[in-house]
Motif scaffolding. Structure first.
Motif, PDB file in Angstrom:
ATOM      1  N   GLU A  29     -17.023  78.727  81.094  1.00 49.20           N
ATOM      2  CA  GLU A  29     -16.510  80.031  81.531  1.00 49.20           C
ATOM      3  C   GLU A  29     -14.992  80.096  81.438  1.00 49.20           C
ATOM      4  O   GLU A  29     -14.436  81.109  81.012  1.00 49.20           O
ATOM      5  N   THR A  86     -26.287  82.950  94.072  1.00 48.57           N
ATOM      6  CA  THR A  86     -26.198  84.393  93.829  1.00 48.57           C
ATOM      7  C   THR A  86     -27.151  84.761  92.696  1.00 48.57           C
ATOM      8  O   THR A  86     -27.602  83.895  91.934  1.00 48.57           O
ATOM      9  N   ASN A  87     -27.449  86.036  92.584  1.00 48.57           N
ATOM     10  CA  ASN A  87     -28.370  86.483  91.539  1.00 48.57           C
ATOM     11  C   ASN A  87     -27.836  86.143  90.150  1.00 48.57           C
ATOM     12  O   ASN A  87     -28.574  85.664  89.286  1.00 48.57           O
ATOM     13  N   GLU A  88     -26.555  86.382  89.933  1.00 50.94           N
ATOM     14  CA  GLU A  88     -25.966  86.126  88.622  1.00 50.94           C
ATOM     15  C   GLU A  88     -25.979  84.638  88.298  1.00 50.94           C
ATOM     16  O   GLU A  88     -26.303  84.236  87.173  1.00 50.94           O
ATOM     17  N   GLU A  89     -25.640  83.800  89.294  1.00 48.32           N
ATOM     18  CA  GLU A  89     -25.647  82.356  89.078  1.00 48.32           C
ATOM     19  C   GLU A  89     -27.053  81.862  88.754  1.00 48.32           C
ATOM     20  O   GLU A  89     -27.249  81.026  87.861  1.00 48.32           O
ATOM     21  N   ILE A 143     -29.622  83.563  87.484  1.00 49.89           N
ATOM     22  CA  ILE A 143     -30.056  84.024  86.164  1.00 49.89           C
ATOM     23  C   ILE A 143     -29.414  83.184  85.062  1.00 49.89           C
ATOM     24  O   ILE A 143     -30.065  82.827  84.076  1.00 49.89           O
ATOM     25  N   LYS A 144     -28.145  82.818  85.225  1.00 45.02           N
ATOM     26  CA  LYS A 144     -27.485  81.954  84.246  1.00 45.02           C
ATOM     27  C   LYS A 144     -28.178  80.602  84.168  1.00 45.02           C
ATOM     28  O   LYS A 144     -28.381  80.050  83.079  1.00 45.02           O
ATOM     29  N   PRO A 189     -31.186  92.238  82.309  1.00 42.70           N
ATOM     30  CA  PRO A 189     -30.324  93.168  83.045  1.00 42.70           C
ATOM     31  C   PRO A 189     -31.080  93.990  84.090  1.00 42.70           C
ATOM     32  O   PRO A 189     -30.539  94.285  85.153  1.00 42.70           O
ATOM     33  N   LEU A 227     -31.490  91.807  87.182  1.00 38.64           N
ATOM     34  CA  LEU A 227     -30.240  91.704  87.937  1.00 38.64           C
ATOM     35  C   LEU A 227     -29.958  92.992  88.695  1.00 38.64           C
ATOM     36  O   LEU A 227     -29.546  92.955  89.863  1.00 38.64           O
ATOM     37  N   ARG A 228     -30.197  94.135  88.047  1.00 40.93           N
ATOM     38  CA  ARG A 228     -29.959  95.425  88.711  1.00 40.93           C
ATOM     39  C   ARG A 228     -30.868  95.584  89.939  1.00 40.93           C
ATOM     40  O   ARG A 228     -30.416  96.011  91.009  1.00 40.93           O
ATOM     41  N   ASP A 267     -29.857  92.993  92.750  1.00 45.04           N
ATOM     42  CA  ASP A 267     -28.568  93.322  93.372  1.00 45.04           C
ATOM     43  C   ASP A 267     -28.654  94.544  94.281  1.00 45.04           C
ATOM     44  O   ASP A 267     -27.860  94.671  95.223  1.00 45.04           O
TER      45      ASP A 267
END
Length: 386
Positions: A41, A181-184, A186-187, A289, A292-293, A296
């Motif tokens: 990143e 977190t959701n983003e973490e 999913i990654k 996506p 995630l939406r 979140d």
């Protein structure tokens, strides 16, 4: 990552100032997948801002493939007669040449930057990989990133490949979001899937997906034939096949992520989607996506782990409270439980018009469709509490 990378590193003809970048260490040295994600990143955000045509080389780093840079199309004879169109076309060709040249130079620079930021053990592991000599000669960052993915995921050729693939599948099946977190999360899932699919093929790709793929491809070919009066070109068939397969694969990944989401936060959501599917309404997300939406923006029915005390006001809210869930297309649908605490997401009450209960247990109206009086309310409330 224990050693600290010098903040200014000379990469080819570029001065790369990557602040906070640390030497990447292998799992055997205590390096973690989180360290690896942070490592990539930091480099990603630096190159897309600081390097010429940074988004192109950023695409290489993020997706492990070259970006799709469209070649300029030749002018037809009529357009060639117009000087201004010719001039614009020449400028477009010049830009294309500069962009491709920058991409080649940036790939060499990215390779050097990453190599110089690896620990001695990671470098040693890379030298033992098939194709290392060729990648070093060609300074190929795509090969380098693919091998780093394997090393940091412990997918190394120290056991039979079938066992390694099975271990990777087990890692994916055992993934749980926990406090991430959701983003973490999913990654993490997508990176583990990337490692699996590199060695073991498409994740959860079975007979149904194959049938769906060819059915949709054939439908596209028939539609093209009807519209154009000719068969779809082979190149277009290949592209349609790729796009449809990507769509089906995205649906698999989205479902896998949702299933492994934290049950404390999203357990009710998972149950609602399962019940809706049972009633013939598929509201499962079909893309990452979308997942995630939804995660979140999802709101639990109760903000805390314990339900509110059964005071008169809270009971009134419970009796008339409306839960919300996403329906197909992203629309919002209202639901209301019956007086017997039943919940039928596919049923619409004939009296109040709200989904979630039969008219025989409508908590908002009596059988004649009139609003309940106070005494009748308490009776309904008592039924809900039972």
């Amino acid at each position: 990552m224990t050693e600290t990378k010098q903040e200014v590193a000379t990469v080819g003809a570029r001065a790369a100032v990557v602040r906070g970048l640390k030497v990447l260490t292998s799992p055997d040295e205590g390096g973690t997948k989180k360290d690896y994600e942070d490592f990539l990143e930091k480099i990603y955000h630096h190159i897309i801002i600081s390097w010429q045509w940074g988004k192109d080389i950023g695409h290489v780093l993020k997706y492990g493939t070259d970006p799709d840079i469209k070649e300029p199309e030749d002018l037809d004879p009529a357009e060639e007669q117009k000087k201004w169109k010719t001039r614009l076309w020449e400028q477009e060709v010049d830009r294309y040449g500069l962009r491709m040249s920058a991409l080649d130079g940036n790939k060499e620079a990215l390779y050097a930057l990453i190599i110089e930021s690896l620990s001695s053990m990671v470098k040693s592991k890379l030298r033992g990989k098939v194709g290392y000599a060729k990648s070093e000669e060609e300074t190929d960052p795509v090969w380098l990133l693919a091998q780093l993915d394997d090393i940091m995921a412990r997918f190394e050729e120290v056991k039979p490949k079938l066992l390694a693939i099975d271990d990777q599948m087990q890692r994916i099946m055992n993934l749980r979001q926990g406090e991430a977190t959701n983003e973490e999360f999913i990654k993490t899932v997508t990176k583990e899937l990337k490692v699996y699919e590199k060695h073991g093929g498409d994740f959860l790709w079975g007979t149904k997906q194959k049938d769906d793929l060819w059915t949709q491809v054939n439908e596209s070919k028939e539609k093209y034939l009807d519209l154009n009066g000719m068969e779809m070109p082979d190149s277009m068939v290949c592209e349609q096949t790729r796009l449809i397969k990507k769509k089906l694969r995205d649906e698999i990944i989205a479902t896998a992520i949702l299933k492994r989401a934290d049950k404390k936060r999203y357990g009710n959501l998972q149950i609602q989607m399962k019940n809706s599917f049972l009633m013939g309404n598929n509201i499962y997300p079909s893309t990452v996506p979308d997942v995630l939406r939804i995660l979140d923006n999802y709101e639990k029915e109760w903000p805390s782990n314990s339900k509110p005390q059964a005071t008169e006001n809270n009971t009134e809210k419970k009796r008339t409270g409306v839960a919300f869930t996403l329906s197909q297309g992203g629309a919002i649908t209202s639901y209301l439980r019956g007086t017997n605490n039943s919940f039928y997401p596919a049923i619409t009450c004939n009296i109040c018009g709200i989904k979630g209960h039969y008219q025989s247990h409508c908590p908002a109206c009596d059988k004649e469709g009139s609003k309940l009086e106070e005494g009748e309310k308490k009776t309904a409330e008592a039924a809900v509490e039972k």
